[in-house]
Design an enzyme around this catalytic site. Sequence first.
Site, PDB file in Angstrom:
ATOM      1  N   LYS A  69       0.853  -1.201   0.000  1.00 25.74           N
ATOM      2  CA  LYS A  69       0.000   0.000   0.000  1.00 25.74           C
ATOM      3  C   LYS A  69       0.883   1.242   0.000  1.00 25.74           C
ATOM      4  O   LYS A  69       1.468   1.597   1.017  1.00 25.74           O
ATOM      5  CB  LYS A  69      -0.916   0.024   1.231  1.00 25.74           C
ATOM      6  CG  LYS A  69      -2.007   1.088   1.041  1.00 25.74           C
ATOM      7  CD  LYS A  69      -2.508   1.691   2.305  1.00 25.74           C
ATOM      8  CE  LYS A  69      -1.672   2.795   2.853  1.00 25.74           C
ATOM      9  NZ  LYS A  69      -1.588   4.020   2.052  1.00 25.74           N
ATOM     10  N   GLY A  95       7.532   5.252   7.496  1.00 25.28           N
ATOM     11  CA  GLY A  95       6.637   6.393   7.671  1.00 25.28           C
ATOM     12  C   GLY A  95       6.918   7.061   9.003  1.00 25.28           C
ATOM     13  O   GLY A  95       8.039   6.982   9.524  1.00 25.28           O
ATOM     14  N   SER A  96       5.889   7.680   9.553  1.00 27.22           N
ATOM     15  CA  SER A  96       6.114   8.475  10.768  1.00 27.22           C
ATOM     16  C   SER A  96       6.085   7.606  12.029  1.00 27.22           C
ATOM     17  O   SER A  96       5.488   6.525  12.046  1.00 27.22           O
ATOM     18  CB  SER A  96       5.048   9.563  10.871  1.00 27.22           C
ATOM     19  OG  SER A  96       3.788   8.954  11.041  1.00 27.22           O
ATOM     20  N   THR A  97       6.691   8.114  13.072  1.00 27.76           N
ATOM     21  CA  THR A  97       6.724   7.413  14.357  1.00 27.76           C
ATOM     22  C   THR A  97       5.302   7.272  14.909  1.00 27.76           C
ATOM     23  O   THR A  97       4.951   6.230  15.474  1.00 27.76           O
ATOM     24  CB  THR A  97       7.646   8.193  15.317  1.00 27.76           C
ATOM     25  OG1 THR A  97       8.944   8.247  14.710  1.00 27.76           O
ATOM     26  CG2 THR A  97       7.758   7.513  16.673  1.00 27.76           C
ATOM     27  N   ALA A  98       4.463   8.304  14.706  1.00 27.78           N
ATOM     28  CA  ALA A  98       3.084   8.253  15.228  1.00 27.78           C
ATOM     29  C   ALA A  98       2.319   7.090  14.587  1.00 27.78           C
ATOM     30  O   ALA A  98       1.620   6.334  15.274  1.00 27.78           O
ATOM     31  CB  ALA A  98       2.383   9.581  14.953  1.00 27.78           C
ATOM     32  N   THR A  99       2.463   6.920  13.273  1.00 28.85           N
ATOM     33  CA  THR A  99       1.762   5.812  12.602  1.00 28.85           C
ATOM     34  C   THR A  99       2.341   4.471  13.048  1.00 28.85           C
ATOM     35  O   THR A  99       1.600   3.502  13.228  1.00 28.85           O
ATOM     36  CB  THR A  99       1.869   5.970  11.071  1.00 28.85           C
ATOM     37  OG1 THR A  99       1.337   7.231  10.705  1.00 28.85           O
ATOM     38  CG2 THR A  99       1.116   4.882  10.342  1.00 28.85           C
ATOM     39  N   ALA A 100       3.645   4.426  13.247  1.00 29.15           N
ATOM     40  CA  ALA A 100       4.285   3.170  13.678  1.00 29.15           C
ATOM     41  C   ALA A 100       3.728   2.714  15.026  1.00 29.15           C
ATOM     42  O   ALA A 100       3.582   1.516  15.272  1.00 29.15           O
ATOM     43  CB  ALA A 100       5.790   3.352  13.779  1.00 29.15           C
ATOM     44  N   GLU A 147      10.736   1.756   9.796  1.00 26.79           N
ATOM     45  CA  GLU A 147      11.712   2.794   9.416  1.00 26.79           C
ATOM     46  C   GLU A 147      11.011   4.134   9.579  1.00 26.79           C
ATOM     47  O   GLU A 147      10.106   4.457   8.810  1.00 26.79           O
ATOM     48  CB  GLU A 147      12.154   2.601   7.962  1.00 26.79           C
ATOM     49  CG  GLU A 147      12.887   1.305   7.686  1.00 26.79           C
ATOM     50  CD  GLU A 147      14.252   1.238   8.354  1.00 26.79           C
ATOM     51  OE1 GLU A 147      14.771   2.286   8.789  1.00 26.79           O
ATOM     52  OE2 GLU A 147      14.792   0.128   8.467  1.00 26.79           O
ATOM     53  N   CYS A 169      13.969  11.458   5.207  1.00 29.45           N
ATOM     54  CA  CYS A 169      14.104  11.125   6.637  1.00 29.45           C
ATOM     55  C   CYS A 169      15.524  11.353   7.134  1.00 29.45           C
ATOM     56  O   CYS A 169      15.745  11.546   8.323  1.00 29.45           O
ATOM     57  CB  CYS A 169      13.693   9.675   6.855  1.00 29.45           C
ATOM     58  SG  CYS A 169      14.627   8.543   5.808  1.00 29.45           S
ATOM     59  N   GLU A 196      10.337  16.389  14.441  1.00 28.02           N
ATOM     60  CA  GLU A 196      10.672  16.287  13.027  1.00 28.02           C
ATOM     61  C   GLU A 196       9.820  17.278  12.239  1.00 28.02           C
ATOM     62  O   GLU A 196       8.594  17.234  12.303  1.00 28.02           O
ATOM     63  CB  GLU A 196      10.395  14.858  12.531  1.00 28.02           C
ATOM     64  CG  GLU A 196      10.815  14.668  11.099  1.00 28.02           C
ATOM     65  CD  GLU A 196      10.480  13.291  10.550  1.00 28.02           C
ATOM     66  OE1 GLU A 196       9.355  12.813  10.780  1.00 28.02           O
ATOM     67  OE2 GLU A 196      11.345  12.702   9.887  1.00 28.02           O
TER      68      GLU A 196
HETATM   69  P1  NAD Z   1       2.783   8.429   7.544  1.00 29.32           P
HETATM   70  O1  NAD Z   1       3.147   7.648   8.743  1.00 29.32           O
HETATM   71  O2  NAD Z   1       1.708   9.433   7.647  1.00 29.32           O
HETATM   72  O3  NAD Z   1       2.320   7.456   6.359  1.00 29.32           O
HETATM   73  C1  NAD Z   1       3.151   6.425   5.879  1.00 29.32           C
HETATM   74  C2  NAD Z   1       2.274   5.346   5.280  1.00 29.32           C
HETATM   75  O4  NAD Z   1       1.490   4.761   6.321  1.00 29.32           O
HETATM   76  C3  NAD Z   1       1.286   5.848   4.239  1.00 29.32           C
HETATM   77  O5  NAD Z   1       1.154   4.878   3.226  1.00 29.32           O
HETATM   78  C4  NAD Z   1      -0.008   5.955   5.041  1.00 29.32           C
HETATM   79  O6  NAD Z   1      -1.166   5.864   4.264  1.00 29.32           O
HETATM   80  C5  NAD Z   1       0.137   4.760   5.963  1.00 29.32           C
HETATM   81  N1  NAD Z   1      -0.676   4.839   7.188  1.00 29.32           N
HETATM   82  C6  NAD Z   1      -1.091   5.945   7.850  1.00 29.32           C
HETATM   83  N2  NAD Z   1      -1.851   5.580   8.924  1.00 29.32           N
HETATM   84  C7  NAD Z   1      -1.891   4.228   8.925  1.00 29.32           C
HETATM   85  C8  NAD Z   1      -2.514   3.260   9.780  1.00 29.32           C
HETATM   86  N3  NAD Z   1      -3.244   3.619  10.832  1.00 29.32           N
HETATM   87  N4  NAD Z   1      -2.335   1.949   9.493  1.00 29.32           N
HETATM   88  C9  NAD Z   1      -1.597   1.571   8.435  1.00 29.32           C
HETATM   89  N5  NAD Z   1      -1.008   2.428   7.586  1.00 29.32           N
HETATM   90  C10 NAD Z   1      -1.144   3.742   7.831  1.00 29.32           C
HETATM   91  O7  NAD Z   1       4.130   9.041   7.002  1.00 29.32           O
HETATM   92  P2  NAD Z   1       4.295  10.034   5.771  1.00 29.32           P
HETATM   93  O8  NAD Z   1       3.803  11.378   6.197  1.00 29.32           O
HETATM   94  O9  NAD Z   1       3.741   9.401   4.539  1.00 29.32           O
HETATM   95  O10 NAD Z   1       5.891  10.046   5.589  1.00 29.32           O
HETATM   96  C11 NAD Z   1       6.731  10.908   6.264  1.00 29.32           C
HETATM   97  C12 NAD Z   1       7.377  10.182   7.426  1.00 29.32           C
HETATM   98  O11 NAD Z   1       8.084   9.050   6.963  1.00 29.32           O
HETATM   99  C13 NAD Z   1       8.415  11.048   8.114  1.00 29.32           C
HETATM  100  O12 NAD Z   1       8.292  10.880   9.511  1.00 29.32           O
HETATM  101  C14 NAD Z   1       9.731  10.474   7.628  1.00 29.32           C
HETATM  102  O13 NAD Z   1      10.837  10.684   8.468  1.00 29.32           O
HETATM  103  C15 NAD Z   1       9.391   9.035   7.529  1.00 29.32           C
HETATM  104  N6  NAD Z   1      10.338   8.341   6.654  1.00 29.32           N
HETATM  105  C16 NAD Z   1      11.241   7.480   7.205  1.00 29.32           C
HETATM  106  C17 NAD Z   1      12.167   6.836   6.394  1.00 29.32           C
HETATM  107  C18 NAD Z   1      13.177   5.873   6.951  1.00 29.32           C
HETATM  108  O14 NAD Z   1      13.730   5.105   6.185  1.00 29.32           O
HETATM  109  N7  NAD Z   1      13.439   5.872   8.247  1.00 29.32           N
HETATM  110  C19 NAD Z   1      12.163   7.088   5.022  1.00 29.32           C
HETATM  111  C20 NAD Z   1      11.240   7.979   4.502  1.00 29.32           C
HETATM  112  C21 NAD Z   1      10.318   8.597   5.320  1.00 29.32           C
END
Ligand code: NAD
Length: 490
Positions: free
Chosen positions: A181, A234-239, A256, A290, A394
Amino acid sequence: MPKTADHRTHLVLENYIGGKFVPFSRHIDSYDPSTGEVYCKVPDSGKDEVELAVAAAKEAFPAWAAWSPSDRAQVLHKLADLIEAHLEEFAQAESRDQGKTITFARTVDIPRSVYNFRFFATSVLHHTTECSQQDHLSCITYTIRSPVGVAGLISPWNLPLYLLTWKIAPAIAAGNTVVAKPSEMTSVTAWMMCKLLEEAGVPPGVVNIVFGTGPGAGDALVSHPEVPLISFTGSTATAQIITERSAPFCKRLSLELGGKNPAVIFHDADLEECIQTTVRSSFSNQGEICLCTSRIFVERSLYPEFLKRFVAAIRLWKTGAPCDSGNNNGALISREHLEKVRGYVKLAVSEGAQVHCGEGVDTLELPDRHRGGYFMAPTVLTGVEDASRCMQEEIFGPVTCVTPFDGEEEVIRRANSVRYGLAAVVWSRDVSRVHRVTRCLQAGLVWSNCWLVRDLNMPFGGMKCSGVGREGGRDSYHFFTEVKTITVKH
Ligand code: NAD
């Protein structure tokens, strides 16, 4: 609210499930960040579509897992060749969808997507497992590794195809099937790649892509009982949400996440190279990487000269129409994100910070067509306290904070005083100091006298709230395989 897609004026994407494009009626608007206009409709998938995709991936798994690694590698090579043959189309699409410059998409995003397939096609051929002799017990113990099953892959919007293929390639090279996704804001290049899968020889069901939001399609994938592993960037909050939602199933997670990456600059740095690289490390891809530097610590004796030359170098960094190959930066991903990034600058100013260039100081000259786009000039702040949200959170945009320091011990403590631990850079010509300081910094990746030099064989990932697990040649192979220890008495 999702609307019915207007097929006349917009690009309309479809899910790719079981080797077929599946039309869908509910869509999310996707914007061209450089104009602020809707140009694409992305399926707003949910549980039902994820269910179909998981079923297709499950059905395809036993046969794909039984292919030899070299046969699977041939398919990955073919896919890499096909993406490369369409490099310009992919680059144009990535630039339009994400707001990044065409130059960045052409030279970074798409070549790296191609390379991800080539790299994992070859690296998967060279793994070996362990063996231990216990002759006194007449036993031999060895390990075997097997693909796990259906992998759930979730990727962000900043490096769309680059980060998606960084997951798909190792997952399928190791014999898993996947349901991926991409971000709902940047889904176009993933959909374009689906069009090449059949020609590359990817059997139906091995790669399934379901488009939609995080709470919709993403959550359905994370909480699906038959998806035993989730690789998320993605973001720490979503993780945190993903960790909770997958906990009842004891899923294997690779996370990540975000960063608040320091650059530590000592008085003996090669200043010219340091400045050029720190401009890139702070502002490449609009600061939406990131690994971007967002806190710059400069040894006090060098601070005035560094700041003057750094700001002068940034003024040469051009922000404007992404399609103009003379520009260094394009548009930020969305209006909400632009407002969030600007909000941090406002907050810093209200706390007494000075803005040396960018937001509120420099005006961007934009062509008429791009007046509604989400542009922001590279911004440098000083006078921001370490405890300020601007130094702790961030920002993920073209904003960096510069601050002086006195001595190694102080700078290590301050650089480590955030909840993140993804990347750091150390600038010094003193080899002993470089080894001492890099060792003490809490970051999964530390560069010295360079930035973003990558060897995909090496572990990639963050400490603290920047992640769980590592990706890369052997680490990705280990994540996407299950290990079994076998002891035979003879
Ligand atoms: P995000 O967490 O908002 O979204 C990332 C993905 O997760 C998207 O596909 C989103 O649709 C999905 N998502 C959101 N809520 C979800 C849920 N409840 N369940 C399952 N999936 C869900 O992040 P973003 O705004 O798309 O990306 C920016 C973030 O990603 C920044 O914090 C950046 O530092 C981080 N990032 C990290 C790395 C790394 O390798 N460490 C690389 C690139 C980006």
